[in-house]
Write an enzyme that holds these catalytic residues in place. Structure first.
Site: not given
Ligand code: SIN
Length: 480
Positions: A150-151, A174-175, A249, A283, A380
């Protein structure tokens, strides 16, 4: 040009299907924006079958056909940039200016893979036998299941879907349940660009039921996922039963190191970009900020000024720099990290609590005197909290930076070339920003080491993930 409509159905086999039932909530206002279907395992199985039926036709198109459809998709995303950005902000919360940047970032993956579709090269290897030729070719892996977070509701979709389509794979996407609307809008534009029915399918609903099908159906040959490390491990276990390829990821715990020879103004601005982008819900967001003791107070002065200038509010308001967090659970996690840090000797410099706007808003926060026993050092935070650790030795700070199971991104600010070379080797992370807090671009390989994931997205490496190698041994004289 047709306006983007909010879609409340799933997109399977070139049809809008399913009954709207699950609410999608605007995190800034708490209001319901739309409902989307809960397709369950039956709907997920149908979507996989749809991808499998479309596979033969799509994989046998030429690279130039796939390329021009992707190019058309890229153009349409650009033409609908503002509408897509508004939709994204409405369901995800980030400020409109950031949402526009995300739409451009999303489009850049489609553009890149429209080009890379034509460059999936093989190789010829000299054979140990004079009459034989060894030829290596790359082929689409098959039906791909993509589970996106969702980010970044647009960019994480195109970063997976565009290379998969370019390679000749079909996709079941699948979002995230919080942000399905941008993904559905992107699917509509892909259809308008001429993507044949069934090549891209989008399903929404219960993550466990859909995830079960996507990880166990033998027709799916690759699962690509962006999200938490815990869920990534679970999906990987589930994929073992049918030995699927996986692209993961996962979470990060990025160190951001400011040395005493750094340009402190640049470091403070770079940190803002890394830490407060998307309210810290990234992330690769700086999670542990190490500042050399000799410049600690000077750096803090600059940072406090920048953090206190952030305007918090509804992302649709053009003056806003920091939107809400995605939901109450996210706010609770940030509260837990702050409370734990303060209990363990952290010094609250600014912020530290829910914002007076209420709901999912949290104050931009700085905590000094952070140390490695705190929750925010081990996990995190995924929120707008800058935790500052003091250090005075390069080797020690490098060891502290590496003291994590994650290995996604790291940042260093220094003017010493020798130190850059030493740390480039020593830091155990997939991506290192040197004198920059902004490392994301479609043309670079994005991904981590250790528990931050498997594989790379973006760049030419990102398309290879969706291919399998086939080796042909061609012998002129028939024999053994
Ligand atoms: C992510 O937070 O997974 C991706 C961040 C990005 O591509 O800059």
């Amino acid at each position: 040009m047709m306006a983007i409509s909010i879609r409340e159905n799933c997109w399977v086999g070139g049809q809008w299907v399913g009954r709207p039932e699950l609410p999608v909530i605007n995190p800034a206002t708490g209001e319901e924006i739309a409902k989307v279907p809960d397709v369950g395992s039956k709907g997920a199985t149908e979507a996989v079958a749809s991808g499998a039926n479309a596979l033969e036709g799509w994989r046998s198109t030429t690279a130039s056909v796939r390329s021009s459809i992707l190019r058309g998709w890229f153009d349409l995303i650009g033409r609908h940039r503002d509408e897509l950005a508004r939709l994204l902000t409405t369901e995800q919360g980030k400020p409109l200016a950031e949402a526009r940047v995300e739409i451009d970032y999303a489009a850049s993956f489609v553009e890149l893979y429209a080009e890379e579709a034509k460059r999936i090269y093989g190789e010829i290897i000299p054979s140990p036998r004079a009459d034989c030729r060894i030829m290596v070719t790359r082929h689409p892996v098959g039906v791909v299941a993509a589970i996106t977070p969702w980010n970044f509701p647009a960019a994480m979709v195109t970063r997976k879907v565009a290379p998969a389509l370019a390679a000749g794979c079909t996709v079941v996407l699948k979002p995230a349940p919080d942000t399905p609307l941008t993904a559905l809008a992107l699917a509509e534009l892909a259809d308008e660009a001429g993507l044949p029915p069934g090549v891209l399918n989008v399903v929404t609903g219960n993550a466990v039921a859909i995830g079960e099908v996507l990880t166990s159906d033998p027709l799916v040959r690759l699962l690509t996922f962006t999200g938490s490390t815990a869920v990534g491990k679970q999906l990987m276990r589930q994929c073992a039963g049918t030995v699927k390829k996986v692209g993961l990821e996962l979470g990060g715990n990025a160190p951001f190191i400011v040395f005493d020879d750094a340009d402190l103004d640049a470091a403070a601005v770079g940190l803002m970009a890394s830490k407060f982008r998307n309210s810290g819900q990234t992330c690769i967001s700086a999670n542990r900020i190490f500042v050399h003791a000799a410049v600690h107070d000077a750096f803090m002065g600059k940072l406090i000024e920048l953090v206190n200038a952030l305007c918090v509010g509804n992302g649709l308001d053009p003056v806003v720099d920091q939107g809400p967090l995605i939901n109450n659970g996210a706010v609770e996690k940030v509260e837990r990290h702050v409370a734990d840090a303060l209990r363990q000797g952290g010094v609250l410099v600014t912020g530290g609590k829910r914002h007076k706007l209420g709901g999912n808003f949290f104050e931009p926060t700085i905590i000094a005197a952070a140390h490695d026993k705190m929750l925010l050092a081990g996990e995190e935070t995924f929120g707008p909290v800058a935790a500052i650790f003091k250090f005075d030795n390069e080797k020690v700070v490098c060891d502290m930076a590496n003291k994590t199971d994650s290995g996604l991104a790291a940042y260093i600010y220094t003017s010493d070339l020798g130190r850059i070379a030493r740390l480039a080797d020593a830091l155990e992370f997939g991506m290192v920003g040197v004198n920059t807090g902004a490392i994301s671009t479609a043309v670079a390989p994005f991904g981590g080491v250790k528990e931050s994931g498997i594989g790379r997205e973006g760049s030419r490496h990102g398309i290879e993930e969706f291919t399998e190698i086939k080796y042909l041994n061609i012998c002129i004289s028939p024999g053994i």
